[in-house]
Design an enzyme around this catalytic site. Structure first.
Site, PDB file in Angstrom:
ATOM      1  N   ARG A  41       1.013  -1.387   0.237  1.00  0.00           N
ATOM      2  CA  ARG A  41       0.239   0.072   0.284  1.00  0.00           C
ATOM      3  C   ARG A  41       0.947   1.116  -0.125  1.00  0.00           C
ATOM      4  O   ARG A  41       0.437   2.314  -0.632  1.00  0.00           O
ATOM      5  CB  ARG A  41      -0.713  -0.009   1.331  1.00  0.00           C
ATOM      6  CG  ARG A  41      -2.339  -1.073   0.750  1.00  0.00           C
ATOM      7  CD  ARG A  41      -3.014  -1.124   2.192  1.00  0.00           C
ATOM      8  NE  ARG A  41      -4.021  -1.258   1.921  1.00  0.00           N
ATOM      9  CZ  ARG A  41      -5.492  -1.625   2.790  1.00  0.00           C
ATOM     10  NH1 ARG A  41      -5.252  -1.560   3.914  1.00  0.00           N
ATOM     11  NH2 ARG A  41      -6.833  -2.375   2.079  1.00  0.00           N
ATOM     12  N   LYS A 206     -15.712 -15.267   6.347  1.00  0.00           N
ATOM     13  CA  LYS A 206     -17.207 -15.498   6.261  1.00  0.00           C
ATOM     14  C   LYS A 206     -18.282 -15.051   4.914  1.00  0.00           C
ATOM     15  O   LYS A 206     -17.732 -14.056   4.802  1.00  0.00           O
ATOM     16  CB  LYS A 206     -17.323 -14.236   7.617  1.00  0.00           C
ATOM     17  CG  LYS A 206     -16.655 -15.112   8.929  1.00  0.00           C
ATOM     18  CD  LYS A 206     -17.104 -13.012   9.515  1.00  0.00           C
ATOM     19  CE  LYS A 206     -17.079 -13.342  11.249  1.00  0.00           C
ATOM     20  NZ  LYS A 206     -17.272 -12.097  11.591  1.00  0.00           N
ATOM     21  N   GLY A 356      -7.026  -6.299   0.570  1.00  0.00           N
ATOM     22  CA  GLY A 356      -5.833  -6.473   1.348  1.00  0.00           C
ATOM     23  C   GLY A 356      -5.337  -8.014   1.785  1.00  0.00           C
ATOM     24  O   GLY A 356      -4.181  -8.122   1.577  1.00  0.00           O
ATOM     25  N   GLY A 380     -12.552  -4.739   1.222  1.00  0.00           N
ATOM     26  CA  GLY A 380     -13.901  -3.316   1.507  1.00  0.00           C
ATOM     27  C   GLY A 380     -14.420  -2.530   0.304  1.00  0.00           C
ATOM     28  O   GLY A 380     -15.533  -2.873   0.009  1.00  0.00           O
TER      29      GLY A 380
HETATM   30  C1  3PG Z   1      -8.862  -2.098   5.399  1.00  0.00           C
HETATM   31  O1  3PG Z   1      -7.748  -2.623   4.724  1.00  0.00           O
HETATM   32  O2  3PG Z   1      -9.523  -1.937   4.003  1.00  0.00           O
HETATM   33  C2  3PG Z   1      -8.373  -0.721   4.369  1.00  0.00           C
HETATM   34  O3  3PG Z   1      -7.924   0.552   4.946  1.00  0.00           O
HETATM   35  C3  3PG Z   1     -10.103   0.537   5.176  1.00  0.00           C
HETATM   36  O4  3PG Z   1      -9.422   0.238   6.537  1.00  0.00           O
HETATM   37  P1  3PG Z   1     -11.042  -0.256   8.100  1.00  0.00           P
HETATM   38  O5  3PG Z   1     -12.141  -1.409   7.655  1.00  0.00           O
HETATM   39  O6  3PG Z   1     -10.601  -0.421   9.133  1.00  0.00           O
HETATM   40  O7  3PG Z   1     -12.000   0.970   7.511  1.00  0.00           O
END
Ligand code: 3PG
Ligand code: MG
Length: 399
Positions: A41, A206, A356, A380
């Site tokens: 990242r 999940k 990720g 996400g």
């Molecule tokens: C992630 O790792 O998915 C992003 O950096 C967002 O982080 P978060 O899910 O803690 O908001």
């Protein structure tokens, strides 16, 4: 799409101007040593930062790391990230030990043209993630004071309605950075007219996390291959016994319903690797999915499953993959994830790796990143994009 871009900002000239860049430098850290275990990242925002440095901007970078609770917490400090970012940029990064306090103010004020500062973790401030508009707004005011313009290059956080993502762009001239632009370009190819067959591979633990994306994808995809911990809830929905494998009991009925509506598009594992315990050295065997012993748990998909999934992937023209097939962090249970990843690289298809975890898996398994079409920095965020949701960070750039 009416989003202004970094090139538009550069064309105006940024020399001597302060440019506030929201990045997603939320990198995984080693639990024991605190060292950065995957700097993907950080590398991903270098094109944007490099262009701003080159153009003589005073670059003020901000990011979150982990999920601290609105107050300083040393284990989530961005300080190691500042060091790594400096190495990659080939110039020191000036680190502010707070986000909008005395250290941040003097660090920003002291920046020379072409220098880079990194502010401490945004989430050390309750205003960053607050649901209260006024509290978020007050924090956004403080952040916005550090920039004459704002660049969003934090693709991994565009699905968060947070001050630095959503409220700051309402206060400053704003553009999308190179990473955000590339991510949106790639993902929009998947939602509008993907070349067919379009095959999606989903893993991870999940079903509940993936339900919305499965619902959204079912009408669109030609094949949906499901592995990872969540496959056991689907297998249970088919009437199979899954031993002590991960199971979301309250999702079984939902999975049954999805399978009925899927029109044969969903492919599930036919064999799995079962173990005595969730441990790297646990005794393990490969069994058929109708033969999972009651006292054992599945930690990976088996070789026949890999072969079947690979055959489906070899036909694909477009592939999206999110979520590991097994516990790839343990060598004994990594073969499924590795096999699927390799099958994706071999397919003559445009392939996108989302998330990720899957991106980290690609690098941790030593696979060649360049043999994938695109590796998204957003987990996400990429799923919510494919769900067709409005992403607050993108919407804020459109206004
Ligand atoms: C992630 O790792 O998915 C992003 O950096 C967002 O982080 P978060 O899910 O803690 O908001
Ligand atoms: Mg996340």
């Amino acid at each position: 799409m009416s989003i202004r871009t970094l090139d538009d900002l550069l064309a105006e000239g940024v020399s001597g101007r302060r440019v506030l860049v929201r990045a997603d430098l939320n990198v995984p850290l080693d639990k024991q040593t605190g060292a950065i275990t995957d700097d993907g990242r950080i590398r991903a925002v270098l094109p944007t930062l490099g262009a701003l440095v080159e153009a003589g901007a005073k670059v003020v970078v901000c990011s979150h790391l982990g999920r601290p609770k609105g107050a300083p917490d040393p284990q989530f400090s961005l300080s190691p990230v500042a060091g790594r970012l400096g190495e990659l940029l080939g110039a020191p990064v000036h680190f502010a030990t707070d986000t909008v306090g005395e250290s941040a103010r003097s660090t920003v004020a002291d920046l020379a043209d072409g220098q880079v500062a990194l502010l401490e973790n945004l989430r050390f401030n309750a205003g960053e993630t607050s649901k209260d508009e006024a509290e978020r707004g007050a924090f956004a005011d403080q952040l916005a004071a550090f920039g004459d313009a704002y660049v969003d290059d934090a693709f991994g956080a565009v699905h968060r309605k947070h001050a630095s993502v959503y409220d700051v762009p309402a206060r400053l001239p704003h553009v999308a950075g190179r990473l955000v632009l590339r991510e949106v370009e790639v993902l929009s190819k998947l939602t509008s007219e993907p070349e067919r067959p379009y095959v999606v591979v989903l893993g991870g633990s999940k079903v509940s996390d993936k339900l919305a994306v499965i619902e959204a994808l079912l009408p669109t995809v030609d094949r949906l291959l499901i592995g990872g911990g969540m496959c056991f809830t689907f297998l249970k929905a088919q009437g199979l016994e899954v031993g002590t494998s991960l199971l979301e009991k309250d999702m079984v009925e939902t999975c049954r319903n999805l399978l009925e509506r899927a029109d044969g598009k969903i492919m599930l594992p036919v064999d799995v690797v079962v173990a005595d315990a969730f441990a790297p050295d646990a005794a393990h065997d490969t069994v058929r999915v109708d033969g999972i012993p009651s006292h054992r748990l599945g930690l990976d998909v088996g070789p026949e499953t890999v072969a079947g999934f690979a055959a489906a992937l070899s036909q694909a023209k477009t592939i999206f993959w999110n979520g590991p097939m097994g516990v790839f962090e343990m060598a004994a249970f990594a073969a499924g994830t590795r096999g699927i990843a390799e099958a994706i690289t071999k397919a003559d298809a445009f392939s996108v790796v989302g998330g990720g975890d899957s991106a980290a898996a690609v690098r941790a398994l030593g696979l060649d990143e360049s043999s994938f079409g695109h590796i998204s920095t957003g987990g996400g965020a990429s799923l919510e994009y494919l769900e067709g949701k409005t992403l607050p960070g993108i919407a804020a750039l459109e206004n």
